[in-house]
Design an enzyme around this catalytic site. Sequence first.
Site, PDB file in Angstrom:
ATOM      1  N   SER A 135       0.866  -1.164   0.000  1.00  0.00           N
ATOM      2  CA  SER A 135       0.000   0.000   0.000  1.00  0.00           C
ATOM      3  C   SER A 135       0.909   1.223   0.000  1.00  0.00           C
ATOM      4  O   SER A 135       1.738   1.376   0.897  1.00  0.00           O
ATOM      5  CB  SER A 135      -0.872  -0.022   1.253  1.00  0.00           C
ATOM      6  OG  SER A 135      -1.601   1.172   1.344  1.00  0.00           O
TER       7      SER A 135
ATOM      8  N   LYS B  91      -1.213  -1.092  -4.402  1.00  0.00           N
ATOM      9  CA  LYS B  91      -2.380  -0.281  -4.050  1.00  0.00           C
ATOM     10  C   LYS B  91      -1.891   1.133  -3.822  1.00  0.00           C
ATOM     11  O   LYS B  91      -0.877   1.343  -3.155  1.00  0.00           O
ATOM     12  CB  LYS B  91      -3.006  -0.863  -2.777  1.00  0.00           C
ATOM     13  CG  LYS B  91      -3.785   0.094  -1.895  1.00  0.00           C
ATOM     14  CD  LYS B  91      -4.569  -0.670  -0.838  1.00  0.00           C
ATOM     15  CE  LYS B  91      -4.766   0.115   0.432  1.00  0.00           C
ATOM     16  NZ  LYS B  91      -5.498  -0.655   1.460  1.00  0.00           N
TER      17      LYS B  91
ATOM     18  N   ASP C 154     -14.015  -1.779   3.208  1.00  0.00           N
ATOM     19  CA  ASP C 154     -13.116  -1.866   4.370  1.00  0.00           C
ATOM     20  C   ASP C 154     -13.852  -1.247   5.562  1.00  0.00           C
ATOM     21  O   ASP C 154     -14.527  -1.952   6.331  1.00  0.00           O
ATOM     22  CB  ASP C 154     -11.806  -1.123   4.029  1.00  0.00           C
ATOM     23  CG  ASP C 154     -10.861  -0.945   5.208  1.00  0.00           C
ATOM     24  OD1 ASP C 154     -11.146  -1.455   6.307  1.00  0.00           O
ATOM     25  OD2 ASP C 154      -9.808  -0.279   5.070  1.00  0.00           O
TER      26      ASP C 154
ATOM     27  N   GLU D 258     -11.204   0.548  -3.388  1.00  0.00           N
ATOM     28  CA  GLU D 258     -11.518   0.240  -1.993  1.00  0.00           C
ATOM     29  C   GLU D 258     -12.179   1.441  -1.315  1.00  0.00           C
ATOM     30  O   GLU D 258     -11.675   2.569  -1.402  1.00  0.00           O
ATOM     31  CB  GLU D 258     -10.208  -0.131  -1.277  1.00  0.00           C
ATOM     32  CG  GLU D 258     -10.413  -0.643   0.128  1.00  0.00           C
ATOM     33  CD  GLU D 258      -9.097  -1.039   0.801  1.00  0.00           C
ATOM     34  OE1 GLU D 258      -8.037  -1.035   0.144  1.00  0.00           O
ATOM     35  OE2 GLU D 258      -9.136  -1.352   1.999  1.00  0.00           O
TER      36      GLU D 258
ATOM     37  N   GLY E 295      -3.951  -3.843   6.189  1.00  0.00           N
ATOM     38  CA  GLY E 295      -2.860  -3.513   7.101  1.00  0.00           C
ATOM     39  C   GLY E 295      -3.164  -2.214   7.820  1.00  0.00           C
ATOM     40  O   GLY E 295      -3.885  -1.362   7.308  1.00  0.00           O
TER      41      GLY E 295
ATOM     42  N   LYS F  22      -9.754  -6.826   8.405  1.00  0.00           N
ATOM     43  CA  LYS F  22      -8.696  -6.390   9.324  1.00  0.00           C
ATOM     44  C   LYS F  22      -9.066  -6.894  10.702  1.00  0.00           C
ATOM     45  O   LYS F  22     -10.192  -6.639  11.173  1.00  0.00           O
ATOM     46  CB  LYS F  22      -8.605  -4.860   9.357  1.00  0.00           C
ATOM     47  CG  LYS F  22      -8.045  -4.239   8.090  1.00  0.00           C
ATOM     48  CD  LYS F  22      -8.066  -2.723   8.184  1.00  0.00           C
ATOM     49  CE  LYS F  22      -7.399  -2.091   6.971  1.00  0.00           C
ATOM     50  NZ  LYS F  22      -7.742  -0.653   6.851  1.00  0.00           N
TER      51      LYS F  22
ATOM     52  N   ASP G 269      -7.325   2.975  -3.139  1.00  0.00           N
ATOM     53  CA  ASP G 269      -8.041   3.034  -1.853  1.00  0.00           C
ATOM     54  C   ASP G 269      -8.355   4.489  -1.547  1.00  0.00           C
ATOM     55  O   ASP G 269      -7.440   5.320  -1.477  1.00  0.00           O
ATOM     56  CB  ASP G 269      -7.150   2.436  -0.751  1.00  0.00           C
ATOM     57  CG  ASP G 269      -7.842   2.418   0.609  1.00  0.00           C
ATOM     58  OD1 ASP G 269      -9.016   2.805   0.704  1.00  0.00           O
ATOM     59  OD2 ASP G 269      -7.185   1.986   1.588  1.00  0.00           O
TER      60      ASP G 269
HETATM   61  O1  NPG Z   1       0.778  -1.585   4.899  1.00  0.00           O
HETATM   62  O2  NPG Z   1      -0.001  -1.636   6.933  1.00  0.00           O
HETATM   63  C1  NPG Z   1       0.060  -1.170   5.797  1.00  0.00           C
HETATM   64  C2  NPG Z   1      -0.819   0.001   5.458  1.00  0.00           C
HETATM   65  C3  NPG Z   1      -2.002  -0.417   4.671  1.00  0.00           C
HETATM   66  O3  NPG Z   1      -3.038   1.347   3.480  1.00  0.00           O
HETATM   67  C4  NPG Z   1      -2.958   0.719   4.518  1.00  0.00           C
HETATM   68  N1  NPG Z   1      -3.682   1.011   5.585  1.00  0.00           N
HETATM   69  O4  NPG Z   1      -6.809   2.519   5.070  1.00  0.00           O
HETATM   70  O5  NPG Z   1      -6.161   0.505   4.938  1.00  0.00           O
HETATM   71  C5  NPG Z   1      -5.942   1.672   5.204  1.00  0.00           C
HETATM   72  C6  NPG Z   1      -4.570   2.120   5.633  1.00  0.00           C
HETATM   73  C7  NPG Z   1      -4.449   2.733   6.986  1.00  0.00           C
HETATM   74  C8  NPG Z   1      -3.222   3.123   7.424  1.00  0.00           C
HETATM   75  C9  NPG Z   1      -5.520   2.902   7.805  1.00  0.00           C
HETATM   76  C10 NPG Z   1      -3.061   3.700   8.679  1.00  0.00           C
HETATM   77  C11 NPG Z   1      -5.352   3.468   9.056  1.00  0.00           C
HETATM   78  C12 NPG Z   1      -4.124   3.874   9.493  1.00  0.00           C
END
Ligand code: NPG
Length: 368
Positions: free
Chosen positions: A135, A161, A238, A213, A290, A262, A188
């Site tokens: 991501s 992503k 999500d 997303e 994540g 998640k 996303d």
């Molecule tokens: O690689 O852990 C990772 C990040 C993945 O994009 C990611 N997380 O919206 O899914 C999400 C986002 C996120 C990051 C959400 C930080 C909340 C806090």
Amino acid sequence: MRLRKLTLREIHLRLLAPFQTSFGTTDLRRILLVEADIDGIAAWGESTAGENPFYCYETVETAWHILRDYLWPMLRGREIAAAADVWDLLAPVRGHHMAKAALETAFWDAEAKQKNLPLAKLLGGTREEIPCGVSIGIQPTAGELIAKVEKALADGYQRIKIKIKPGLDAAPVRALREKFPGIRLMVDANSAYRLEDAPLLKQLDSFHLMMIEQPLGCDDIFSHAELQRQLETPICLDECIHNVDDARAAIELGACQIINIKLGRVGGHTSARRMHDLCQAKSIPVWCGGMLESGIGRAHNIAMSSLPNFALPGDVAASRRYWQEDIIEPEVEVSSRGTIRVPSAPGIGYAPRLDRIESLTQRREVLE
Ligand code: NPG
């Protein structure tokens, strides 16, 4: 199983690079770790609650409060037959899934260790390795975005992503598609759009994305159903999906074709597994999201991702993408084929590095 003692710790861990989404930028993670003494076994969980209530309403502070003042008193000293029972025991507390997941997942680690099994096996996982994607946060320029994507592809990651927001959507996607016509690409939006933006989102159909997303409101399953009728690109939900009932509603309404699971958002392994099973029965593929986790949360994500319907690459990447040094031994590594081997050691299968955790600890509370 009996919970004898609970240690809450807040550690501070600096990301190698700031991570920008449509709702803000993170560079220092405040992470709440749970160490549970269950029948003398040290078991670990991580809350994915953030520093601020921008992804969802939970924060490190609310998770700490709920764990100390509600979840601990509900479970302390109580005889519990299996980790699979913990989720229902915590039902009197509404919501607060990230707080619940921290403790619930620790019970799963404990049971797997008691049974001398890898957690993935105890959960019913069937994969020996899991497919990984990355991501990539919003980047200041198209050039920087392309460089980040190039690096991730060179590292072997199977899908890319990118985060989008109004004004930074079709243009960065077009730039990537021109440069990398054949890669598995998705976007996303973290709820940054409204149904009125459908014509704009429809422009993304021409880029053959794997999915878009969470484009619309964080609780708005209904509008996603309307949007999905207008888009060819599959919608993945999500933020909207907190439990198996939300997943059922979204699937039956046609609001999505894919679901991101998640552990924190859904409240732990039992809830995640129920959602996984429902999606499998309805032919909806899932993948593991994540939350910029430390190695403890990452280890739980890997175990969950070994379930059979985790059919798409997740956001579970190597420790070194995030941290100078992780808090587990060994660190999470990704192969040149973009996979992580599911560990075969008992429990979460990675050892917490106590000395490092201690040195990162900003606050601690021991409940006995
Ligand atoms: O690689 O852990 C990772 C990040 C993945 O994009 C990611 N997380 O919206 O899914 C999400 C986002 C996120 C990051 C959400 C930080 C909340 C806090």
